[in-house]
Design a protein around this motif. Structure first.
Motif, PDB file in Angstrom:
ATOM      1  N   TYR A 454     133.243 -96.463  19.509  1.00 23.04           N
ATOM      2  CA  TYR A 454     133.855 -95.196  19.510  1.00 23.04           C
ATOM      3  C   TYR A 454     135.203 -95.188  20.305  1.00 23.04           C
ATOM      4  N   ILE A 455     135.906 -94.362  19.940  1.00 19.75           N
ATOM      5  CA  ILE A 455     137.310 -94.130  20.743  1.00 19.75           C
ATOM      6  C   ILE A 455     137.769 -92.618  20.437  1.00 19.75           C
ATOM      7  N   GLN A 456     137.884 -91.802  21.671  1.00 18.07           N
ATOM      8  CA  GLN A 456     138.310 -90.871  21.464  1.00 18.07           C
ATOM      9  C   GLN A 456     139.410 -90.422  22.528  1.00 18.07           C
ATOM     10  N   ASP A 457     140.599 -89.739  22.069  1.00 19.47           N
ATOM     11  CA  ASP A 457     141.844 -89.959  22.815  1.00 19.47           C
ATOM     12  C   ASP A 457     142.260 -88.270  23.057  1.00 19.47           C
ATOM     13  N   GLU A 458     142.012 -87.832  24.316  1.00 19.39           N
ATOM     14  CA  GLU A 458     142.461 -86.345  24.250  1.00 19.39           C
ATOM     15  C   GLU A 458     143.901 -86.273  25.078  1.00 19.39           C
ATOM     16  N   ARG A 459     144.731 -85.470  24.247  1.00 22.44           N
ATOM     17  CA  ARG A 459     146.227 -85.754  24.740  1.00 22.44           C
ATOM     18  C   ARG A 459     146.526 -84.263  24.882  1.00 22.44           C
TER      19      ARG A 459
END
Length: 742
Positions: A454-459
């Protein structure tokens, strides 16, 4: 799995021995005091060195002492439940400091971890998250977690499984097997009632807080999380000496006793918990006849009347024990282990019963935490959870194992923060399950494996706007690769916060749904049959919420829409010989939608209130009929008044919930058709008054089911957990560190 785990440990040990422990010649000691605005010490406040694994707690006098490994620039983060956190930048000559924390009028400053696996203030989390705090738990003072959740979460309802009599759950139109329950972020093995966790495993006295992530919005959780995640965060040692003793008695044959002892030193912490709970079995009776209305093919109606009857409800006698250990090897590296044991003997109403059900669970979880840099964090977790069920034959002193569920989960998670505007989370997980089940042919065994990336990127594009896209890859040993995207966004101003998102979900069929071959009750009534040809369920969820926070007011309104494809259900069929079977199938598509509103007011004179309402439209069509038993309207309310007189504090609280009635259709196996049923509304209310005395002594008196509500038709429905009527309770808790001023 085991070879890979041990290999990783042996690789990590020499690495951290060489690079993880800092030299002692740069050590510096920092001491201090933590007070509130009234100048009173805060015992158990957290003092954390930001960007490291190092932290301590204050003692009963609010004192702390930190041993730092270097003279580099250091930022301390001070926090305490119910207070605004504060950061303090240490100067080179700082050796003794004093910090004053300001009380918060809401819980938005409290940190949560479930949505991203890192601590974040609730107000800054883009994913819709609800938190139940320790103070809220104390004001309800429940015996079981099912009662707590019904008082706190609108849209949740518990029923009674027709076989085991254990609780089953529905939340916002999704059944218990769509909700993922975690303890400290880790999954649980086993089931109580069919397709539900064993809710008795959750010990109320161990809970620090509960975090609820609604829907499948978080990329970090996959199968069994289509309806949401409920993460039970347990207590930790927060002071050099931590000790608590508590007892609770109720007039309907309930009792609960627990003791916890722990310590938090500069590098080492430990917390030990023991708990005993008992609930006597009882029998409840219908007060009104029930009826079914069946529609015939020619349009005529047949009415079946069910006579008043009694329903036996089993009790339990159970033990919980847990041990937490943590050691900080350096400012950058720490390790912790938790071992827990659970034993539940279910008590029959009939003294002539030949056997009793006994449930056992053993869990061990190990976590390694490593700060690669101040802004890059790596953590490894391994969990072994073994849940078993036995028959204990009382007359011949013999155990028969009928159920054994063993899961092994290994996870490596990486988190990086860049310029406070970007938080990247990525990880891999291996999940294996080996299940022995009495519903399998000859109580056989089956297994599966799931491999996850899984990969999650909060920008954070501006101070007020952030977006969280994510992808999850599940490779199942039977169903191969499934990719599910998610995206959430948050826009906030000084008083208004908007959140919205889309999530695709995936749930593989359980081993029981695939391989069951069970003669129900052993009486030849019908057969429950698994289906190896089942396809995984997929779902699409859309959510939108708004939150207003202004002074004493906090108001939130959220909405959601879920659609399910290939939803797994059961269908009545007859084999070639005419023998009846219940077969797992991919049924017609289903959908749920709803809204939820929560109003919180916290007045300056000690009064706080919370009112919540939810509407759920749950449509599960079979042959043109809605077979959902989800009550559409739910209301909960909590009122609490706190008054301090000299050194004594009193807390009076009233809590309640109301659920609407519902018209639905259920399958009648005798008539082989669907019959109309109406389930009447339910309303439960409780009242508590507590006194906080000096030296850490808390006393509490309460009345449960204040309005003496009793369900009229119990034997004809499994959509409720029966009430016994009015009951009275008394409880006492002693904080040993305050009692002895340690």
């Amino acid at each position: 799995m085991y070879k890979a785990l041990f290999s990783l440990i042996f690789i990590l040990i020499p690495f951290y021995s060489v690079f993880g422990i800092n030299k002692e010649n740069n050590q510096r000691s920092v001491s201090g005091l933590v007070f509130n605005m009234e100048g009173k010490p805060l015992a158990g406040a957290s003092v954390l060195v930001k960007g490291t694994t190092l932290g301590v707690g204050t003692n009963s006098k609010g004192e702390f002492n930190l041993l730092l490994q270097s003279n580099k620039e250091t930022v301390l983060r001070f926090s305490f439940v119910g207070y605004h956190p504060k950061e303090y930048k240490l100067k080179k000559n700082d050796t003794n400091i004093t910090v004053i924390l300001e009380e918060s009028i809401n819980c938005l400053e409290e940190v949560v971890v479930t949505g991203s696996r890192i601590e974040r203030p609730l107000k800054d989390v883009p994913i819709v998250t609800r938190m139940i705090t320790a103070d809220e738990i104390k004001k309800i003072n429940p015996m079981e977690i099912t009662s707590l959740l019904q008082y706190e979460l609108p849209g949740i309802q518990f029923g009674r499984h027709h076989g085991t009599g254990l609780p089953t759950m529905q939340y916002q139109g999704t059944a218990g097997n769509y909700m993922l329950f975690l303890i400290d972020g880790e999954r649980l093995s086993g089931e109580g009632a069919a397709d539900n966790v064993d809710f008795s495993r959750f010990n109320i006295d161990e809970i620090e807080r509960i975090e609820v992530v609604k829907g499948a919005m978080s990329t970090l959780y996959g199968s069994n999380a289509l309806g949401g995640v409920i993460n039970i965060i347990t207590k930790e040692a927060t002071q050099p000496f931590t000790g608590n003793i508590s007892s609770r008695y109720c007039s309907i044959g309930e009792q609960k006793h627990s003791i916890s002892l722990g310590t938090k030193q500069k590098r080492f912490s430990s917390l030990t918990n023991f708990s005993f709970r008992q609930k006597d079995p009882f029998t409840v009776s219908d007060t009104k006849e029930a009826y079914n209305i069946t529609t015939n093919a020619d349009g005529t109606f047949d009415t079946t009347i069910y006579k008043v009857s009694e329903v036996p409800i089993k009790g339990y006698r159970l033990w919980n024990a847990s041990q937490k250990l943590k050691y900080v090897f350096s400012d950058n590296f720490s390790a912790q282990t938790k071992i827990s044991y659970y034993n539940n003997r279910r008590l029959n109403t009939n003294n002539l019963a030949k056997f009793e059900d006994v449930y056992n669970d053993f869990t061990i979880n190990t976590k390694l935490n490593y700060f690669m840099t101040e802004n890059q964090f790596l953590d490894f977790s391994y969990t072994l959870d073994n849940f078993t069920k036995h028959y204990d034959f009382l007359l011949i002193d013999k155990y028969l194992e009928i159920y054994n569920d063993l899961i092994n989960i290994a996870r490596l998670n990486y988190t990086a923060s860049y310029n406070d505007n970007n938080i990247l989370t990525a990880g891999i997980e291996v999940n294996t399950e080996n299940l022995k089940h009495y519903m399998f042919l000859d109580t056989g065994k089956h297994s599966n494996q799931n491999y996850v990336f899984y990969i999650q990127d909060e920008r954070k594009f501006t101070d007020n706007f952030s977006v969280v896209p994510g992808l999850r890859f599940d490779y199942h040993s039977i169903y191969n690769l499934h990719v599910t995207p998610r995206i959430s966004a948050m826009l906030k101003s000084d008083i208004l916060t908007l959140r919205g998102g889309y999530a695709a979900g995936f749930r593989s069929p359980s081993l029981k749904e695939l391989y069951s071959d069970y003669d129900m009750g052993g009486l030849g009534i019908f057969q429950i049959c698994g289906n190896p040809n089942l396809q995984p369920e997929t779902s699409h969820q859309f959510s939108l919420s708004g939150e207003i926070n202004k002074g004493i007011l906090n108001f939130s309104l959220s909405s959601y829409y879920n659609s399910f494809n290939d939803k797994i259900g059961m269908e009545w069929r007859e084999d070639s010989t005419g023998y009846p079977n219940y077969v797992y199938i991919n049924a017609e598509d289903a959908r749920t939608a709803g809204i939820e509103g929560i109003l919180r007011l916290k007045f300056g004179f000690g009064l706080s209130t919370q009112f919540s309402y939810s509407f759920t439209e749950d449509y599960q069509e079979v042959n043109g009929l809605n077979t959902s038993a989800m009550r559409p309207h739910n209301v909960t309310f909590n009122l609490a008044y706190t008054k301090k007189i000299s050194s004594v504090t009193t807390i009076t609280s009233v809590n309640g919930y109301w659920m609407s009635g519902i018209n639905t259709y259920v399958f009648n196996s005798e008539e082989k058709s669907y019959s109309h049923k109406y389930y009447e509304p339910r309303y439960i209310c409780s009242a508590q008054i507590g006194v906080k005395l000096p030296r850490g002594i808390d006393l509490n008196l309460g009345v449960n089911n204040l309005l003496n509500f009793k369900d009229k038709n119990i034997s004809s429905t499994q959509t409720i957990m029966p009430e016994q009527g009015v009951s009275f309770l008394a409880s006492m808790a002693i904080n040993l560190s305050k009692l002895f001023s340690i």
